[in-house]
Design a protein around this motif. Structure first.
Motif, PDB file in Angstrom:
ATOM      1  N   THR A 157       3.629   5.561 -17.358  1.00 28.77           N
ATOM      2  CA  THR A 157       2.477   6.445 -17.558  1.00 28.77           C
ATOM      3  C   THR A 157       1.375   6.097 -16.573  1.00 28.77           C
ATOM      4  O   THR A 157       0.807   6.979 -15.922  1.00 28.77           O
ATOM      5  CB  THR A 157       1.949   6.321 -19.005  1.00 28.77           C
ATOM      6  N   TRP A 158       1.079   4.817 -16.446  1.00 34.07           N
ATOM      7  CA  TRP A 158       0.022   4.387 -15.529  1.00 34.07           C
ATOM      8  C   TRP A 158       0.395   4.666 -14.084  1.00 34.07           C
ATOM      9  O   TRP A 158      -0.460   5.034 -13.283  1.00 34.07           O
ATOM     10  CB  TRP A 158      -0.308   2.920 -15.741  1.00 34.07           C
ATOM     11  N   LEU A 159       1.672   4.505 -13.753  1.00 30.52           N
ATOM     12  CA  LEU A 159       2.126   4.837 -12.397  1.00 30.52           C
ATOM     13  C   LEU A 159       1.914   6.312 -12.090  1.00 30.52           C
ATOM     14  O   LEU A 159       1.444   6.664 -11.011  1.00 30.52           O
ATOM     15  CB  LEU A 159       3.610   4.490 -12.225  1.00 30.52           C
ATOM     16  N   SER A 160       2.251   7.164 -13.031  1.00 32.89           N
ATOM     17  CA  SER A 160       2.098   8.605 -12.789  1.00 32.89           C
ATOM     18  C   SER A 160       0.621   8.997 -12.695  1.00 32.89           C
ATOM     19  O   SER A 160       0.259   9.856 -11.896  1.00 32.89           O
ATOM     20  CB  SER A 160       2.813   9.424 -13.864  1.00 32.89           C
ATOM     21  N   VAL A 178      -5.860   2.320 -17.906  1.00 33.82           N
ATOM     22  CA  VAL A 178      -5.295   1.772 -19.152  1.00 33.82           C
ATOM     23  C   VAL A 178      -6.124   2.235 -20.346  1.00 33.82           C
ATOM     24  O   VAL A 178      -5.587   2.740 -21.338  1.00 33.82           O
ATOM     25  CB  VAL A 178      -5.245   0.230 -19.088  1.00 33.82           C
ATOM     26  N   PHE A 179      -7.433   2.089 -20.266  1.00 33.20           N
ATOM     27  CA  PHE A 179      -8.321   2.428 -21.379  1.00 33.20           C
ATOM     28  C   PHE A 179      -8.283   3.926 -21.695  1.00 33.20           C
ATOM     29  O   PHE A 179      -8.157   4.319 -22.854  1.00 33.20           O
ATOM     30  CB  PHE A 179      -9.754   1.993 -21.043  1.00 33.20           C
ATOM     31  N   LEU A 180      -8.383   4.760 -20.669  1.00 36.31           N
ATOM     32  CA  LEU A 180      -8.470   6.208 -20.893  1.00 36.31           C
ATOM     33  C   LEU A 180      -7.126   6.854 -21.221  1.00 36.31           C
ATOM     34  O   LEU A 180      -7.093   7.938 -21.790  1.00 36.31           O
ATOM     35  CB  LEU A 180      -9.098   6.891 -19.679  1.00 36.31           C
ATOM     36  N   SER A 181      -6.025   6.189 -20.882  1.00 31.32           N
ATOM     37  CA  SER A 181      -4.721   6.753 -21.223  1.00 31.32           C
ATOM     38  C   SER A 181      -4.344   6.478 -22.671  1.00 31.32           C
ATOM     39  O   SER A 181      -3.370   7.028 -23.178  1.00 31.32           O
ATOM     40  CB  SER A 181      -3.632   6.209 -20.291  1.00 31.32           C
ATOM     41  N   ASP A 182      -5.126   5.669 -23.337  1.00 30.35           N
ATOM     42  CA  ASP A 182      -4.878   5.328 -24.734  1.00 30.35           C
ATOM     43  C   ASP A 182      -5.410   6.440 -25.631  1.00 30.35           C
ATOM     44  O   ASP A 182      -6.530   6.374 -26.130  1.00 30.35           O
ATOM     45  CB  ASP A 182      -5.544   3.994 -25.066  1.00 30.35           C
ATOM     46  N   THR A 183      -4.617   7.472 -25.826  1.00 30.47           N
ATOM     47  CA  THR A 183      -5.067   8.628 -26.603  1.00 30.47           C
ATOM     48  C   THR A 183      -4.996   8.414 -28.110  1.00 30.47           C
ATOM     49  O   THR A 183      -5.588   9.167 -28.862  1.00 30.47           O
ATOM     50  CB  THR A 183      -4.245   9.878 -26.238  1.00 30.47           C
ATOM     51  N   ASP A 184      -4.283   7.377 -28.551  1.00 30.03           N
ATOM     52  CA  ASP A 184      -4.145   7.126 -29.984  1.00 30.03           C
ATOM     53  C   ASP A 184      -5.221   6.195 -30.531  1.00 30.03           C
ATOM     54  O   ASP A 184      -5.253   5.920 -31.726  1.00 30.03           O
ATOM     55  CB  ASP A 184      -2.776   6.523 -30.298  1.00 30.03           C
ATOM     56  N   ARG A 232     -11.695  12.674 -19.243  1.00 27.88           N
ATOM     57  CA  ARG A 232     -11.448  11.786 -20.393  1.00 27.88           C
ATOM     58  C   ARG A 232     -12.735  11.132 -20.879  1.00 27.88           C
ATOM     59  O   ARG A 232     -12.953  11.014 -22.083  1.00 27.88           O
ATOM     60  CB  ARG A 232     -10.410  10.713 -20.033  1.00 27.88           C
ATOM     61  N   LEU A 233     -13.604  10.692 -19.945  1.00 31.20           N
ATOM     62  CA  LEU A 233     -14.878  10.099 -20.351  1.00 31.20           C
ATOM     63  C   LEU A 233     -15.731  11.117 -21.094  1.00 31.20           C
ATOM     64  O   LEU A 233     -16.357  10.798 -22.116  1.00 31.20           O
ATOM     65  CB  LEU A 233     -15.634   9.544 -19.142  1.00 31.20           C
ATOM     66  N   ASP A 234     -15.756  12.355 -20.589  1.00 30.10           N
ATOM     67  CA  ASP A 234     -16.501  13.419 -21.268  1.00 30.10           C
ATOM     68  C   ASP A 234     -15.935  13.695 -22.660  1.00 30.10           C
ATOM     69  O   ASP A 234     -16.683  13.859 -23.625  1.00 30.10           O
ATOM     70  CB  ASP A 234     -16.494  14.710 -20.448  1.00 30.10           C
ATOM     71  N   ASP A 235     -14.603  13.730 -22.765  1.00 33.95           N
ATOM     72  CA  ASP A 235     -13.970  13.975 -24.063  1.00 33.95           C
ATOM     73  C   ASP A 235     -14.301  12.866 -25.059  1.00 33.95           C
ATOM     74  O   ASP A 235     -14.608  13.139 -26.230  1.00 33.95           O
ATOM     75  CB  ASP A 235     -12.448  14.090 -23.920  1.00 33.95           C
ATOM     76  N   LEU A 236     -14.230  11.621 -24.615  1.00 31.75           N
ATOM     77  CA  LEU A 236     -14.536  10.498 -25.508  1.00 31.75           C
ATOM     78  C   LEU A 236     -16.004  10.489 -25.920  1.00 31.75           C
ATOM     79  O   LEU A 236     -16.331  10.179 -27.065  1.00 31.75           O
ATOM     80  CB  LEU A 236     -14.150   9.175 -24.858  1.00 31.75           C
ATOM     81  N   ALA A 237     -16.899  10.850 -24.996  1.00 29.09           N
ATOM     82  CA  ALA A 237     -18.325  10.933 -25.331  1.00 29.09           C
ATOM     83  C   ALA A 237     -18.569  12.061 -26.334  1.00 29.09           C
ATOM     84  O   ALA A 237     -19.352  11.901 -27.284  1.00 29.09           O
ATOM     85  CB  ALA A 237     -19.154  11.145 -24.071  1.00 29.09           C
ATOM     86  N   GLY A 295     -23.458  -6.759 -37.224  1.00 28.23           N
ATOM     87  CA  GLY A 295     -23.522  -7.464 -35.949  1.00 28.23           C
ATOM     88  C   GLY A 295     -23.192  -6.519 -34.802  1.00 28.23           C
ATOM     89  O   GLY A 295     -22.739  -5.401 -35.011  1.00 28.23           O
ATOM     90  N   PRO A 296     -23.443  -6.967 -33.599  1.00 30.75           N
ATOM     91  CA  PRO A 296     -23.154  -6.103 -32.452  1.00 30.75           C
ATOM     92  C   PRO A 296     -21.654  -5.858 -32.313  1.00 30.75           C
ATOM     93  O   PRO A 296     -20.843  -6.732 -32.607  1.00 30.75           O
ATOM     94  CB  PRO A 296     -23.683  -6.898 -31.257  1.00 30.75           C
ATOM     95  N   ALA A 297     -21.319  -4.663 -31.878  1.00 25.27           N
ATOM     96  CA  ALA A 297     -19.915  -4.317 -31.690  1.00 25.27           C
ATOM     97  C   ALA A 297     -19.392  -4.988 -30.422  1.00 25.27           C
ATOM     98  O   ALA A 297     -20.075  -5.047 -29.413  1.00 25.27           O
ATOM     99  CB  ALA A 297     -19.755  -2.809 -31.590  1.00 25.27           C
ATOM    100  N   VAL A 298     -18.206  -5.508 -30.494  1.00 19.10           N
ATOM    101  CA  VAL A 298     -17.570  -6.158 -29.350  1.00 19.10           C
ATOM    102  C   VAL A 298     -16.585  -5.162 -28.738  1.00 19.10           C
ATOM    103  O   VAL A 298     -15.722  -4.636 -29.444  1.00 19.10           O
ATOM    104  CB  VAL A 298     -16.829  -7.443 -29.789  1.00 19.10           C
ATOM    105  N   PRO A 299     -16.699  -4.903 -27.442  1.00 13.37           N
ATOM    106  CA  PRO A 299     -15.836  -3.901 -26.796  1.00 13.37           C
ATOM    107  C   PRO A 299     -14.426  -4.415 -26.531  1.00 13.37           C
ATOM    108  O   PRO A 299     -14.009  -4.582 -25.386  1.00 13.37           O
ATOM    109  CB  PRO A 299     -16.595  -3.596 -25.503  1.00 13.37           C
ATOM    110  N   MET A 300     -13.683  -4.666 -27.590  1.00 12.51           N
ATOM    111  CA  MET A 300     -12.357  -5.273 -27.461  1.00 12.51           C
ATOM    112  C   MET A 300     -11.372  -4.383 -26.710  1.00 12.51           C
ATOM    113  O   MET A 300     -10.552  -4.890 -25.935  1.00 12.51           O
ATOM    114  CB  MET A 300     -11.799  -5.631 -28.834  1.00 12.51           C
ATOM    115  N   ALA A 301     -11.424  -3.078 -26.904  1.00  9.73           N
ATOM    116  CA  ALA A 301     -10.485  -2.192 -26.205  1.00  9.73           C
ATOM    117  C   ALA A 301     -10.717  -2.261 -24.695  1.00  9.73           C
ATOM    118  O   ALA A 301      -9.760  -2.339 -23.916  1.00  9.73           O
ATOM    119  CB  ALA A 301     -10.617  -0.762 -26.708  1.00  9.73           C
ATOM    120  N   TRP A 302     -11.983  -2.251 -24.274  1.00 13.99           N
ATOM    121  CA  TRP A 302     -12.275  -2.345 -22.845  1.00 13.99           C
ATOM    122  C   TRP A 302     -11.899  -3.722 -22.298  1.00 13.99           C
ATOM    123  O   TRP A 302     -11.297  -3.820 -21.231  1.00 13.99           O
ATOM    124  CB  TRP A 302     -13.737  -2.041 -22.547  1.00 13.99           C
ATOM    125  N   PHE A 303     -12.214  -4.771 -23.039  1.00 16.45           N
ATOM    126  CA  PHE A 303     -11.855  -6.120 -22.584  1.00 16.45           C
ATOM    127  C   PHE A 303     -10.347  -6.257 -22.433  1.00 16.45           C
ATOM    128  O   PHE A 303      -9.856  -6.886 -21.498  1.00 16.45           O
ATOM    129  CB  PHE A 303     -12.385  -7.190 -23.542  1.00 16.45           C
TER     130      PHE A 303
END
Length: 172
Positions: free
Chosen positions: A78-81, A58-64, A96-101, A16-24
């Motif tokens: 972390t988000w404040l900084s 929030v999404f891009l700071s999640d390195t784990d 970060r977007l480039d790294d994730l891609a 089935g289609p993937a649901v973007p739960m992390a982004w949501f």
């Protein structure tokens, strides 16, 4: 209890289609922070700019690869900084977007997942959309005009949304 429906949260399994739960989830956190701060009407384009800037943070700071869940409070500093005025937030987002891609390409899946696609779309909107905002670089004392009457300038949405998100974190 784990719900197994037609849709998958990670693109694996039943096809089935993937649901973007992390982004949501990142959007949900950002939305709640902004609503709690009560800085802008939730229907305004400025609110969207703040929500998208915060959701990207929030999404891009999640390195784990796991959003903080109940640990949201521990991530506020972390988000404040990351959203602070003196930080190169836009370069960090791009990197970060480039790294994730690149990670997605290296994993053999070829295309980025739906979370990354939505994050990239939010970044594209924040970069390409301009909002009419007060000119904060205007000469001080140039007149006794009210907020709506002062000089205005077209500003990329991220430049308005980022400080709005930063302030919302402070107010939380």
């Amino acid at each position: 209890m784990l719900h197994r429906g037609r849709e998958s949260t990670d693109g694996a399994g039943d096809g089935g289609p993937a649901v973007p739960m992390a982004w949501f989830y990142a959007e949900y956190i950002a939305d709640e922070l902004l609503r709690t701060g009560d800085l802008m009407p939730p229907t305004s384009v400025e609110f969207r700019a703040g929500r998208d800037a915060l959701a990207l943070t929030v999404f891009l700071s999640d390195t784990d690869g796991e959003l903080p869940g109940i640990r949201v409070i521990t991530q506020l500093e972390t988000w404040l900084s990351l959203t602070a005025y003196d930080q190169p937030w836009q370069e960090w987002v791009h990197r970060r977007l480039d790294d994730l891609a690149a990670d997605a390409a290296a994993s053999g899946t070829g295309a980025p997942g739906p979370d990354l696609e939505l994050a990239a779309e939010a970044w594209r909107w924040l970069r390409e959309t301009e909002l009419l905002a007060p000119d904060l670089n205007a000469v001080p004392g140039g007149g006794a005009a009210g907020e709506d009457e002062g000089p205005k300038v077209w500003t990329p949405a991220w430049q308005l949304g980022l400080p709005l998100g930063h302030l919302a974190i402070h107010l939380f």
